[in-house]
Design an enzyme around this catalytic site. Sequence first.
Site, short mmCIF file in Angstrom:
data_model
loop_
_atom_site.label_atom_id
_atom_site.label_comp_id
_atom_site.label_asym_id
_atom_site.label_seq_id
_atom_site.Cartn_x
_atom_site.Cartn_y
_atom_site.Cartn_z
N SER A 195 -15.27 8.45 2.14
CA SER A 195 -14.83 8.52 0.75
C SER A 195 -13.80 7.44 0.44
O SER A 195 -13.22 6.87 1.38
CB SER A 195 -14.19 9.90 0.51
OG SER A 195 -13.38 9.92 -0.65
N TYR A 202 -8.74 17.14 1.04
CA TYR A 202 -9.94 16.30 1.07
C TYR A 202 -9.61 14.94 1.68
O TYR A 202 -10.35 14.43 2.52
CB TYR A 202 -10.45 16.14 -0.36
CG TYR A 202 -11.73 15.39 -0.54
CD1 TYR A 202 -11.72 14.04 -0.92
CD2 TYR A 202 -12.96 16.01 -0.38
CE1 TYR A 202 -12.91 13.35 -1.12
CE2 TYR A 202 -14.15 15.32 -0.58
CZ TYR A 202 -14.12 14.01 -0.95
OH TYR A 202 -15.29 13.31 -1.14
P1 NAP Z 1 -22.20 18.04 -3.94
O1 NAP Z 1 -23.03 17.65 -5.10
O2 NAP Z 1 -21.13 19.05 -4.10
O3 NAP Z 1 -23.17 18.48 -2.72
C1 NAP Z 1 -22.57 18.89 -1.52
C2 NAP Z 1 -23.63 19.60 -0.73
O4 NAP Z 1 -23.08 20.10 0.50
C3 NAP Z 1 -24.19 20.81 -1.48
O5 NAP Z 1 -25.58 20.92 -1.28
C4 NAP Z 1 -23.46 21.96 -0.80
O6 NAP Z 1 -24.14 23.18 -0.85
C5 NAP Z 1 -23.43 21.47 0.63
N1 NAP Z 1 -22.47 22.23 1.44
C6 NAP Z 1 -21.21 22.58 1.11
N2 NAP Z 1 -20.65 23.27 2.12
C7 NAP Z 1 -21.58 23.36 3.10
C8 NAP Z 1 -21.61 23.97 4.40
N3 NAP Z 1 -20.55 24.64 4.87
N4 NAP Z 1 -22.73 23.87 5.14
C9 NAP Z 1 -23.82 23.22 4.65
N5 NAP Z 1 -23.86 22.63 3.43
C10 NAP Z 1 -22.75 22.70 2.67
O7 NAP Z 1 -21.51 16.75 -3.35
P2 NAP Z 1 -21.94 15.22 -3.44
O8 NAP Z 1 -21.22 14.56 -4.57
O9 NAP Z 1 -23.42 15.10 -3.32
O10 NAP Z 1 -21.23 14.71 -2.10
C11 NAP Z 1 -21.92 14.70 -0.87
C12 NAP Z 1 -20.96 14.11 0.14
O11 NAP Z 1 -20.47 12.86 -0.35
C13 NAP Z 1 -19.72 14.98 0.38
O12 NAP Z 1 -19.33 14.86 1.73
C14 NAP Z 1 -18.66 14.31 -0.52
O13 NAP Z 1 -17.35 14.54 -0.04
C15 NAP Z 1 -19.05 12.88 -0.37
N6 NAP Z 1 -18.60 11.98 -1.44
C16 NAP Z 1 -18.91 12.25 -2.73
C17 NAP Z 1 -18.50 11.30 -3.71
C18 NAP Z 1 -18.79 11.49 -5.18
O14 NAP Z 1 -18.18 10.77 -5.98
N7 NAP Z 1 -19.66 12.39 -5.56
C19 NAP Z 1 -17.83 10.15 -3.34
C20 NAP Z 1 -17.50 9.97 -1.99
C21 NAP Z 1 -17.92 10.88 -1.05
P3 NAP Z 1 -23.61 24.29 -1.92
O15 NAP Z 1 -24.10 23.85 -3.25
O16 NAP Z 1 -24.19 25.57 -1.43
O17 NAP Z 1 -22.09 24.29 -1.84
C1 GCO Z 2 -11.70 13.02 -6.71
C2 GCO Z 2 -13.16 12.72 -6.44
C3 GCO Z 2 -13.29 11.80 -5.24
C4 GCO Z 2 -14.74 11.52 -4.98
C5 GCO Z 2 -14.93 10.63 -3.81
C6 GCO Z 2 -14.38 9.27 -4.04
O1 GCO Z 2 -11.41 14.14 -7.12
O2 GCO Z 2 -10.91 12.09 -6.52
O3 GCO Z 2 -13.90 13.90 -6.24
O4 GCO Z 2 -12.70 12.37 -4.13
O5 GCO Z 2 -15.43 12.68 -4.72
O6 GCO Z 2 -14.53 11.19 -2.63
O7 GCO Z 2 -14.81 8.44 -2.99
#
Ligand code: NAP
Ligand code: GCO
Length: 264
Positions: free
Chosen positions: A144, A157
């Site tokens: 992230s 986080y």
């Molecule tokens: P999301 O839409 O919230 O999807 C997260 C997924 O993980 C959901 O399917 C969730 O299932 C599942 N999950 C949560 N807890 C779990 C557990 N204990 N065991 C198995 N599955 C679990 O998140 P996203 O935006 O796609 O993000 C995916 C990854 O990218 C995460 O690691 C997040 O931190 C990272 N990330 C996101 C962003 C962003 O801007 N979106 C940026 C940087 C990094 P449920 O729906 O059942 O909770």
């Molecule tokens: C926040 C956002 C970020 C993104 C991502 C950025 O609240 O700042 O959720 O944490 O999810 O991780 O890279």
Amino acid sequence: MVNFSLEGKVALVTGASYGIGFALATAFAEAGAKIAFNDIKQELVDKGLASYKEKGIDAKGYVCDVTKEDQVQELVAKIEKDLGPINILVNNAGIIKRIPMIEMKAEEFRQVIDIDLNGPFIVSKAVIPSMIKNGGGKIINICSMMSELGRETVSAYAAAKGGLKMLTRNIASEYGEYNIQCNGIGPGYIATPQTAPLRERQADGSRHPFDAFIVAKTPAARWGNAEDLQGPAVFLASSASDFVNGHILYVDGGILAYIGKQPQ
Ligand code: NAP
Ligand code: GCO
């Protein structure tokens, strides 16, 4: 010739019913991989299976909580039986809790660390032995911006994602000699359900202040979408990256390089 194909590979993407995980698994399938994914609820797994089917992808879905070691061991055994040994692991499952640190309960902090950091440890530990036996593998940890930067309300986080950056480097260090490459992808701000609260329209119809802030902090002047992560992920999952190890590839539109646009 540089090879980006994943033909004949088995990929496990955790938490991939939707969001970033779903996009990465879709790209892997398009590159030839067989797909396994998990989620914590059957109805989410079913929703994911239907979404993959709509794209013509015959994915295998499993109910598994990445924080539960027994469930993860069982998951890996089921995948090996159904599809074969796992060649590619993406530790994608994750949550965020946006609470001012001094108001956050210790249990809430622990929950974020458990899913976002302990989970990738547990799943990687379950998969690495068979990767060693099979001559190598690829592990991609979804880090992230918060692996590098802090901000208000995301202490747990950021601690988890900072730890995940170093877990990535340690797996690379400890298992590189077995032809296992472990790298991270550090997405910028991506439009998924996880960031929906930061993009909600205000009561007066204006953009969420954070929405405008992130666009000003991003040289690309836009939120990312999950598809922006597909090419980097296929690269790190393919033999084209066999000498890339311990690297966090930031796919952020330039956020980490940029001081931010001067307010007009
Ligand atoms: P999301 O839409 O919230 O999807 C997260 C997924 O993980 C959901 O399917 C969730 O299932 C599942 N999950 C949560 N807890 C779990 C557990 N204990 N065991 C198995 N599955 C679990 O998140 P996203 O935006 O796609 O993000 C995916 C990854 O990218 C995460 O690691 C997040 O931190 C990272 N990330 C996101 C962003 C962003 O801007 N979106 C940026 C940087 C990094 P449920 O729906 O059942 O909770
Ligand atoms: C926040 C956002 C970020 C993104 C991502 C950025 O609240 O700042 O959720 O944490 O999810 O991780 O890279």
